[in-house]
Structures are given as structure tokens and as C-alpha cells.
Design an enzyme around this catalytic site. Structure first.
Site, PDB file in Angstrom:
ATOM      1  N   LYS A   1       4.775  -8.440 -12.602  1.00 57.24           N
ATOM      2  CA  LYS A   1       5.395  -7.111 -12.704  1.00 57.24           C
ATOM      3  C   LYS A   1       6.088  -6.867 -14.034  1.00 57.24           C
ATOM      4  CE  LYS A   1       5.901  -6.085  -7.853  1.00 57.24           C
ATOM      5  NZ  LYS A   1       6.761  -5.790  -6.706  1.00 57.24           N
TER       6      LYS A   1
ATOM      7  N   LYS B   1      -4.351  -8.892  -3.242  1.00 57.60           N
ATOM      8  CA  LYS B   1      -3.534  -8.743  -2.032  1.00 57.60           C
ATOM      9  C   LYS B   1      -3.298  -7.257  -1.738  1.00 57.60           C
ATOM     10  CE  LYS B   1       0.763  -8.894  -2.457  1.00 57.60           C
ATOM     11  NZ  LYS B   1       2.197  -9.008  -2.692  1.00 57.60           N
TER      12      LYS B   1
ATOM     13  N   LYS C   1       1.923  -2.464  -1.393  1.00 54.59           N
ATOM     14  CA  LYS C   1       2.438  -1.094  -1.336  1.00 54.59           C
ATOM     15  C   LYS C   1       2.219  -0.396  -2.664  1.00 54.59           C
ATOM     16  CE  LYS C   1       6.479  -2.379   1.357  1.00 54.59           C
ATOM     17  NZ  LYS C   1       7.745  -2.810   0.759  1.00 54.59           N
TER      18      LYS C   1
HETATM   19  P1  AMP Z   1       6.837  -6.216   0.659  1.00 53.21           P
HETATM   20  O1  AMP Z   1       5.797  -5.161   0.917  1.00 53.21           O
HETATM   21  O2  AMP Z   1       6.537  -6.956  -0.595  1.00 53.21           O
HETATM   22  O3  AMP Z   1       8.239  -5.727   0.769  1.00 53.21           O
HETATM   23  O4  AMP Z   1       6.649  -7.296   1.801  1.00 53.21           O
HETATM   24  C1  AMP Z   1       7.297  -7.275   3.052  1.00 53.21           C
HETATM   25  C2  AMP Z   1       6.770  -8.395   3.920  1.00 53.21           C
HETATM   26  O5  AMP Z   1       5.371  -8.196   4.192  1.00 53.21           O
HETATM   27  C3  AMP Z   1       6.875  -9.775   3.261  1.00 53.21           C
HETATM   28  O6  AMP Z   1       7.140 -10.735   4.263  1.00 53.21           O
HETATM   29  C4  AMP Z   1       5.505  -9.972   2.685  1.00 53.21           C
HETATM   30  O7  AMP Z   1       5.179 -11.330   2.501  1.00 53.21           O
HETATM   31  C5  AMP Z   1       4.635  -9.317   3.744  1.00 53.21           C
HETATM   32  N1  AMP Z   1       3.381  -8.850   3.141  1.00 53.21           N
HETATM   33  C6  AMP Z   1       3.274  -7.974   2.100  1.00 53.21           C
HETATM   34  N2  AMP Z   1       1.966  -7.775   1.787  1.00 53.21           N
HETATM   35  C7  AMP Z   1       1.245  -8.542   2.655  1.00 53.21           C
HETATM   36  C8  AMP Z   1      -0.159  -8.769   2.826  1.00 53.21           C
HETATM   37  N3  AMP Z   1      -1.064  -8.174   2.060  1.00 53.21           N
HETATM   38  N4  AMP Z   1      -0.545  -9.618   3.816  1.00 53.21           N
HETATM   39  C9  AMP Z   1       0.377 -10.227   4.605  1.00 53.21           C
HETATM   40  N5  AMP Z   1       1.698 -10.063   4.478  1.00 53.21           N
HETATM   41  C10 AMP Z   1       2.146  -9.228   3.523  1.00 53.21           C
END
Ligand code: AMP
Ligand code: TRP
Length: 336
Positions: free
Chosen positions: A121, A201, A204
Site C-alpha cells: 500500500k 485476494k 474491499k
Molecule cells: P479487511 O477487509 O482487510 O478489513 O479484513 C477483515 C477481515 O476479513 C480480516 O480478518 C481479513 O483477514 C478477512 N478477509 C479479508 N479479505 C479476505 C479474503 N479475500 N478471504 C478471506 N478472508 C478475508
């Protein structure tokens, strides 16, 4: 649940950053696990709004406020039960920011510069200091509650490892203040890949700029169907157990996670069938899950005062624990 019963259970803590729309990867990797395991643990789940400020160019104050309300409503809609889980907003418990400062002062910069999330990032012009110190705030989020486990997706593994290192470093410099938590990461489904590109991956931030990248938890059924039917696979035509391409693998993992089945089950169902058959079945399964979440979401989202009350009560309960840990760290470092 009596507090006595809760006190004998292992504790879990986790959170989601308040940026962008929650997607099916967040649900499978994090939220569904939190909800499913609620009876086994003493549960703390929060919305990381402080972490939402780390890319200042993207800060939109009104959107951030809306996002927080949306996420707390989604937490409840995904099955988090306020009688079993403390739900709270990170910024409402000031101990997070104050312990993060102490951790900033005991964490070598090199540890932070090595984080792959930071590296990916920070290629923007002028990355903020907050982007670099993001993981020491995350360490504070976690260690304040002395959890046994931190249920997250696979992408957070490195941040949890850093959290453990920060805890150990603090403990050895100033005295035993923090217990060392373990990550809790599901064996399959912890890394859902992008539907438009199975080599990255699902995230968001990519979902914001790329239409077919993710299934959002609040997407309407026709959009979900379209995203899944158009998802990228490979040049093959039918599901074959040997040598699955990344795209088909991802579709199978999604199907297995949502139906609670194994690879053996899904090959029995889909082997030899065209990719279209798998996509169609997956779309229906996703729509069924997401519609149930949306139905509950629509009931509670409008009730702002209910959602505000959840966060107010959550902050009070969270602060009870966090403040004691933070005071101890202040005593050990001479601030108290
Ligand atoms: P974030 O969207 O980065 O705030 O992630 C929130 C939670 O969702 C964290 O525990 C991440 O590890 C999980 N997470 C985010 N993206 C994924 C994905 N593509 N697959 C599985 N878990 C995810
Ligand atoms: N960094 C996490 C993510 O992007 C969100 C987060 C912040 C978190 N603090 C946390 C997760 C503490 C678990 C525990 O997914």
C-alpha cells in the site's frame, strides 16, 4: 450467559477496518467464523475506524460515519449476538490509541517496514506515518484484551505474528504485561480470491474500482448472479479433480465454505460437469446466504438508536478490560 460461564471460556477478539463494502471474503474468512463459534468463546468484535484513517486521501467523514453504522448492522445481521459478543467501535475506547503510542515507541521501524500489507500500500506518493504504524495499533487492539485467539483471514497472519513479537518485546523490556495470542485461521476459505482475477485476494479496495471483482454482502441477487456467472476461470470447460486452475479452485472453495462440505463432496457433485453448472449452483448458494443476511440487515439498519446503543454498551464493556491492561502498561513504563 452468566459472566461466570463466560470467564471460563477462552477469549477471542477480532475486527474489520471501516473502509469499503464488506464482501463474501470477509464473511467466509472472518464474520461467519466469529458467529459460528460464539458459544465456545468469550467474544470481542470491533470496527476499526482508526485504521480507516491511514490513507488520508481516502478519508470521507460522512461516508466513514455511514460505514460504521452499516458494519455494526452487518455484524448483527451475520449472526453476532449482543448477548454473547461485545461489539464496539475502536475509537470509542481511547486505550487503543494510547497503548498504540507506547507500542510505537518499542517497535523497531524495520519490523513495520517488512509488513507485506505496508509494502503493497505504500507505493502511493507520500504514504502516511499511520500507514506504517498500522500494525502497532493493531497490536494494541489485540493485546489490550489478552485474547487467546484472533480469528482472521490468511492475509492477517503476518500482523498477528508481529503482534506476538511486540508483546514479547514489551514483556521482556518492562515485565510480563501481555499474554501471547494465537491466530485462528480456517484451513480452507481463509483466502478467497478475486472473481475477476483468481490470482489476487478478494479485497474491499479492488472491489471499489472493479465491478466483477467481489460479491458484496449487500449486493442485489441479479448483480451477484452476474458477477459469479462472469467470473474468470481458465481455458478448460469442465471441472476435473486433477489440476484445478486457480479460478475453479476458488469457486469450489466458496461453495464448500458456504455449504459446509468437503472437496470430496464437491467433486462428487461437480466433477465432469461444465464450469457453467458449478457457477450456477454457486450463485444460488451465495444468493441464499446473502439474502438471509440482507433481510436481517434491512430490519435493523433503519433503527439508528438501537445500533448506537449497541456501540455505547459495547464501548463500556470493552473499556472495562482495555483500561486495566493499558494502566498496567503505563505503570510498567513509568507513565503512572
Ligand atoms: P479487511 O477487509 O482487510 O478489513 O479484513 C477483515 C477481515 O476479513 C480480516 O480478518 C481479513 O483477514 C478477512 N478477509 C479479508 N479479505 C479476505 C479474503 N479475500 N478471504 C478471506 N478472508 C478475508
Ligand atoms: N488489520 C485488519 C484487517 O485489515 C483489521 C484489524 C485491525 C484487526 N485491528 C485488528 C483484526 C485486531 C484483528 C484484530 O483485516
Amino acid at each position: 450467559m452468566s459472566s461466570e460461564a463466560a470467564a471460563t471460556r477462552p477469549r477471542v477478539l477480532s475486527g474489520i477496518t471501516a473502509t469499503g463494502k464488506l464482501h463474501i471474503g470477509n464473511y467466509i474468512g472472518a464474520l461467519s467464523v466469529w458467529a459460528r463459534e460464539q458459544d465456545r468463546f468469550e467474544n470481542y468484535f470491533f470496527i476499526a475506524d482508526l485504521h480507516a484513517l491511514t490513507i488520508p486521501e481516502n478519508i470521507q467523514p460522512d461516508a466513514l460515519r455511514e460505514r460504521v453504522t452499516e458494519i455494526v448492522a452487518l455484524y448483527v445481521a451475520c449472526g453476532l449476538d449482543v448477548d454473547k459478543s461485545v461489539l464496539f467501535l475502536q475509537s470509542r475506547v481511547p486505550a487503543h490509541a494510547s497503548l498504540a503510542w507506547i507500542f510505537n515507541c518499542v517497535t523497531p521501524i524495520g519490523w513495520l517496514e517488512r509488513m507485506t500489507q505496508y509494502k503493497s500500500k505504500s507505493d502511493r506518493a507520500n504514504p502516511s506515518a499511520g500507514l506504517l504504524t498500522y500494525p502497532s495499533l493493531m497490536a494494541a487492539d489485540i493485546l489490550l484484551y489478552q485474547p487467546d485467539f484472533v480469528p482472521v483471514g490468511d492475509d492477517q497472519r503476518q500482523h498477528i505474528e508481529l503482534t506476538r513479537n511486540i508483546a514479547q518485546r514489551f514483556n521482556s523490556m518492562f515485565g510480563e504485561a501481555f499474554s501471547i495470542p494465537e491466530p485462528m485461521i480456517r484451513t480452507s476459505g481463509a483466502r478467497i480470491m478475486g472473481l475477476d482475477d483468481p490470482n489476487v485476494k478478494m479485497s474491499k479496495s479492488l472491489a471499489e474500482s472493479r465491478d466483477g471483482h467481489a460479491v458484496g454482502l449487500l449486493d442485489p441477487p441479479n448483480k451477484i448472479r452476474k458477477t459469479i456467472m462472469r467470473s474468470v476461470t481458465d481455458s478448460g470447460t469442465e471441472v476435473r479433480g486433477d489440476g484445478l486452475g486457480a479460478g475453479v479452485e476458488n469457486l469450489l472453495v466458496l461453495h464448500e465454505a458456504l455449504t459446509d462440505t468437503t472437496r470430496e463432496d464437491s467433486l462428487a457433485e461437480f466433477e465432469g460437469k461444465g464450469y457453467g453448472v458449478l457457477k450456477k449452483a454457486l450463485a444460488e448458494v451465495v444468493i441464499e446466504h446473502v439474502s438471509a443476511i440482507q433481510e436481517r440487515y434491512n430490519e435493523i439498519r433503519a433503527d439508528r438508536s438501537y445500533l448506537d446503543r449497541i456501540l455505547a454498551e459495547g464501548a463500556e464493556k470493552a473499556a472495562n478490560i482495555a483500561d486495566e491492561t493499558a494502566r498496567n502498561a503505563m505503570r510498567l513504563t513509568g507513565l503512572l
